[in-house]
Design a protein around this motif. Structure first.
Motif, PDB file in Angstrom:
ATOM      1  N   SER A  26       0.833  -1.213   0.000  1.00  0.00           N
ATOM      2  CA  SER A  26       0.000   0.000   0.000  1.00  0.00           C
ATOM      3  C   SER A  26       0.867   1.262   0.000  1.00  0.00           C
ATOM      4  CB  SER A  26      -0.917   0.016   1.229  1.00  0.00           C
ATOM      5  OG  SER A  26      -0.170   0.283   2.399  1.00  0.00           O
ATOM      6  N   GLN A  27       2.065   1.177   0.548  1.00  0.00           N
ATOM      7  CA  GLN A  27       2.967   2.340   0.708  1.00  0.00           C
ATOM      8  C   GLN A  27       2.301   3.481   1.479  1.00  0.00           C
ATOM      9  OE1 GLN A  27       4.152   2.670  -3.562  1.00  0.00           O
ATOM     10  NE2 GLN A  27       6.213   2.353  -2.758  1.00  0.00           N
ATOM     11  N   VAL A  28       1.474   3.063   2.440  1.00  0.00           N
ATOM     12  CA  VAL A  28       0.732   4.034   3.233  1.00  0.00           C
ATOM     13  C   VAL A  28       1.388   4.194   4.603  1.00  0.00           C
ATOM     14  CG1 VAL A  28      -1.456   4.252   4.494  1.00  0.00           C
ATOM     15  CG2 VAL A  28      -1.476   3.778   2.041  1.00  0.00           C
ATOM     16  N   GLY A  29       1.434   5.410   5.110  1.00  0.00           N
ATOM     17  CA  GLY A  29       1.938   5.657   6.457  1.00  0.00           C
ATOM     18  C   GLY A  29       0.815   5.528   7.468  1.00  0.00           C
ATOM     19  N   LEU A  30       1.091   4.878   8.596  1.00  0.00           N
ATOM     20  CA  LEU A  30       0.065   4.667   9.632  1.00  0.00           C
ATOM     21  C   LEU A  30       0.549   5.267  10.941  1.00  0.00           C
ATOM     22  CD1 LEU A  30      -0.839   0.852   9.460  1.00  0.00           C
ATOM     23  CD2 LEU A  30      -2.280   2.737   8.757  1.00  0.00           C
ATOM     24  N   ARG A  31      -0.299   6.096  11.569  1.00  0.00           N
ATOM     25  CA  ARG A  31      -0.002   6.502  12.938  1.00  0.00           C
ATOM     26  C   ARG A  31      -1.330   6.618  13.683  1.00  0.00           C
ATOM     27  NH1 ARG A  31       4.447   8.849  14.749  1.00  0.00           N
ATOM     28  NH2 ARG A  31       4.930  10.080  12.931  1.00  0.00           N
ATOM     29  N   GLY A  32      -1.344   6.085  14.900  1.00  0.00           N
ATOM     30  CA  GLY A  32      -2.601   6.115  15.640  1.00  0.00           C
ATOM     31  C   GLY A  32      -2.362   6.184  17.132  1.00  0.00           C
ATOM     32  N   GLY A  33      -3.363   5.713  17.849  1.00  0.00           N
ATOM     33  CA  GLY A  33      -3.235   5.652  19.298  1.00  0.00           C
ATOM     34  C   GLY A  33      -4.074   6.691  20.002  1.00  0.00           C
ATOM     35  N   PRO A  34      -3.976   6.675  21.339  1.00  0.00           N
ATOM     36  CA  PRO A  34      -4.722   7.675  22.119  1.00  0.00           C
ATOM     37  C   PRO A  34      -4.160   9.068  21.849  1.00  0.00           C
ATOM     38  CG  PRO A  34      -3.258   6.409  23.553  1.00  0.00           C
ATOM     39  CD  PRO A  34      -3.157   5.786  22.191  1.00  0.00           C
ATOM     40  N   ALA A  35      -5.022  10.000  21.559  1.00  0.00           N
ATOM     41  CA  ALA A  35      -4.583  11.346  21.165  1.00  0.00           C
ATOM     42  C   ALA A  35      -3.892  12.064  22.318  1.00  0.00           C
ATOM     43  CB  ALA A  35      -5.784  12.160  20.715  1.00  0.00           C
ATOM     44  N   PRO A  36      -2.766  12.721  22.039  1.00  0.00           N
ATOM     45  CA  PRO A  36      -2.125  13.553  23.068  1.00  0.00           C
ATOM     46  C   PRO A  36      -2.872  14.884  23.206  1.00  0.00           C
ATOM     47  CG  PRO A  36      -0.817  13.604  21.054  1.00  0.00           C
ATOM     48  CD  PRO A  36      -1.977  12.675  20.793  1.00  0.00           C
ATOM     49  N   VAL A  37      -4.104  14.771  23.705  1.00  0.00           N
ATOM     50  CA  VAL A  37      -5.017  15.926  23.734  1.00  0.00           C
ATOM     51  C   VAL A  37      -4.409  17.105  24.493  1.00  0.00           C
ATOM     52  CG1 VAL A  37      -7.253  16.724  24.609  1.00  0.00           C
ATOM     53  CG2 VAL A  37      -7.084  14.512  23.461  1.00  0.00           C
ATOM     54  N   ARG A  38      -3.648  16.803  25.559  1.00  0.00           N
ATOM     55  CA  ARG A  38      -3.085  17.890  26.365  1.00  0.00           C
ATOM     56  C   ARG A  38      -2.262  18.871  25.517  1.00  0.00           C
ATOM     57  NH1 ARG A  38      -1.529  21.694  28.039  1.00  0.00           N
ATOM     58  NH2 ARG A  38      -0.844  22.343  30.122  1.00  0.00           N
ATOM     59  N   ARG A  39      -1.573  18.316  24.498  1.00  0.00           N
ATOM     60  CA  ARG A  39      -0.751  19.158  23.627  1.00  0.00           C
ATOM     61  C   ARG A  39      -1.617  20.193  22.895  1.00  0.00           C
ATOM     62  NH1 ARG A  39       1.866  17.061  18.103  1.00  0.00           N
ATOM     63  NH2 ARG A  39       1.747  15.050  19.146  1.00  0.00           N
ATOM     64  N   TYR A  40      -2.834  19.806  22.557  1.00  0.00           N
ATOM     65  CA  TYR A  40      -3.686  20.672  21.737  1.00  0.00           C
ATOM     66  C   TYR A  40      -4.617  21.566  22.551  1.00  0.00           C
ATOM     67  CZ  TYR A  40      -2.438  16.622  18.845  1.00  0.00           C
ATOM     68  OH  TYR A  40      -1.771  15.608  18.235  1.00  0.00           O
ATOM     69  N   LEU A  41      -4.714  21.314  23.866  1.00  0.00           N
ATOM     70  CA  LEU A  41      -5.747  22.014  24.645  1.00  0.00           C
ATOM     71  C   LEU A  41      -5.707  23.531  24.513  1.00  0.00           C
ATOM     72  CD1 LEU A  41      -6.194  20.076  28.043  1.00  0.00           C
ATOM     73  CD2 LEU A  41      -7.757  20.182  26.091  1.00  0.00           C
TER      74      LEU A  41
END
Ligand code: ZN
Length: 338
Positions: free
Chosen positions: A277-292
């Motif tokens: 697929s040559q696709v990049g994957l990134r996931g997981g629980p969001a680091p919401v604190r960074r965006y607050l």
């Protein structure tokens, strides 16, 4: 105080619980202003996750600080605060790298559908607003504590860029917030995958340019039709099933990226399929604190209004009905008010 306790699939009760107390000097106790039911709360509610002993529920919250431990100095009693579902000290190496949801002292919130909540790591987790927000801002600030922060992370993980094409798989609250995020990050074309009319409407209001109601092979073919035959630059996977992950992977163009934020349940990816697929994957629980801080600003300035995902508001003592309405898809997301 009183709060929600899950006893068995389909069995959430509003019960008297011990009042939360400061245990660590880094704790705070807040009086809940609003909390809500998360799509992920439906996994145990539907019996798709073991429940074990009866336990409190809820990980989304905004509130007024009641009491703080001796090491919590940046917020004080009486302030309105927003926090993440994953608590963080905001000082360890993972936090400094911006991955507060992998904080080395992380504790996940799990007792928020209640009148009062103990916040561990409050010194690193809570962000106070300058003033008490107007009542109409509260749902959007509550959304920031999880679904909007998670949709934001999905869009960043999928590397949405100005002028790009994004696909959002999943029309729950996170997916709808993912549409907001893709728009804010400058995607020119935002394709929302949804079969439900009310959710399609909200997706369009949030900035989706196209709706695809097909799923499976047909859904993948429709995405390709809209993207010159190759798939989208960025795909936000906001469900967590094998079907949605497959949809995401095959809707992404070679060199594109998938941000996956639906908590996976029975998802496995074939190595060969991923390789070619040559696709990049990134996931997981969001680091919401960074965006607050940024997301709170966007809400308070009126730029985004993710609180619209709450289409049912109930008093907290009717929490059981809040779960039922979401389970039966009568509501996208239930807001609860003590
Ligand atoms: Zn940390």
């Amino acid at each position: 105080m009183r709060g929600a306790v899950i006893h068995a699939p389909g069995d959430v009760r509003f019960e008297t619980l011990d009042d939360p107390k400061i245990i660590q000097p880094t704790d705070a106790v807040i009086r809940t202003v609003s909390t809500c039911v998360c799509g992920s709360d439906l996994w145990p509610y539907r019996g798709a996750e073991p429940i074990g002993d009866p336990h409190p529920m809820g990980h989304e919250y905004v509130g007024i600080v009641e009491e703080v431990g001796s090491e919590v100095t940046h917020v004080r009693p009486g302030q309105f605060v927003v926090g993440s579902f994953a608590t963080s000290d905001n000082t360890c190496v993972n936090c400094r790298n911006g991955w507060q949801s992998s904080c080395l002292s992380r504790e996940f919130m799990s007792t928020c559908q209640a009148e009062y909540v103990r916040i561990p790591n409050a010194h690193g987790t809570l962000v106070a607003t300058d003033e008490h927000p107007d009542a109409e801002m509260v749902p959007s600030l509550l959304a920031v504590s999880d679904v909007m922060g998670t949709g934001w992370y999905a869009a960043l993980a999928a590397e949405v860029k100005p002028g790009s094409t994004a696909v959002v798989v999943g029309d729950g609250a996170v997916g709808l917030c993912g549409v907001i995020a893709a728009k804010e990050l400058g995607a020119e074309r935002i394709i929302a995958m949804s079969r439900h009319e009310s959710r399609q409407k909200l997706a369009l209001e949030f900035g989706a340019t196209d709706i695809i109601s097909e799923r499976g092979e047909e859904g993948i073919a429709r995405v390709k039709d809209l993207t010159g035959g190759i798939g989208a630059d960025s795909v936000l996977e906001c469900v967590g099933t094998a079907e949605s992950m497959r949809q995401a992977l095959h809707s992404t163009r070679p060199g594109g990226n998938v941000g996956f934020v639906g908590v996976p349940h029975e998802v496995s990816i074939d190595g060969q399929e991923l390789f070619f697929s040559q696709v990049g994957l990134r996931g997981g629980p969001a680091p919401v604190r960074r965006y607050l801080p940024d997301l709170i600003d966007r809400v308070l300035s009126g730029r985004i209004n993710p609180g619209k995902v709450f289409d049912l508001t109930l008093p907290l003592d009717q929490v059981a009905e809040g779960y039922k309405a979401m389970d039966e898809r009568r509501a996208i997301k239930t807001l609860l008010k003590p």
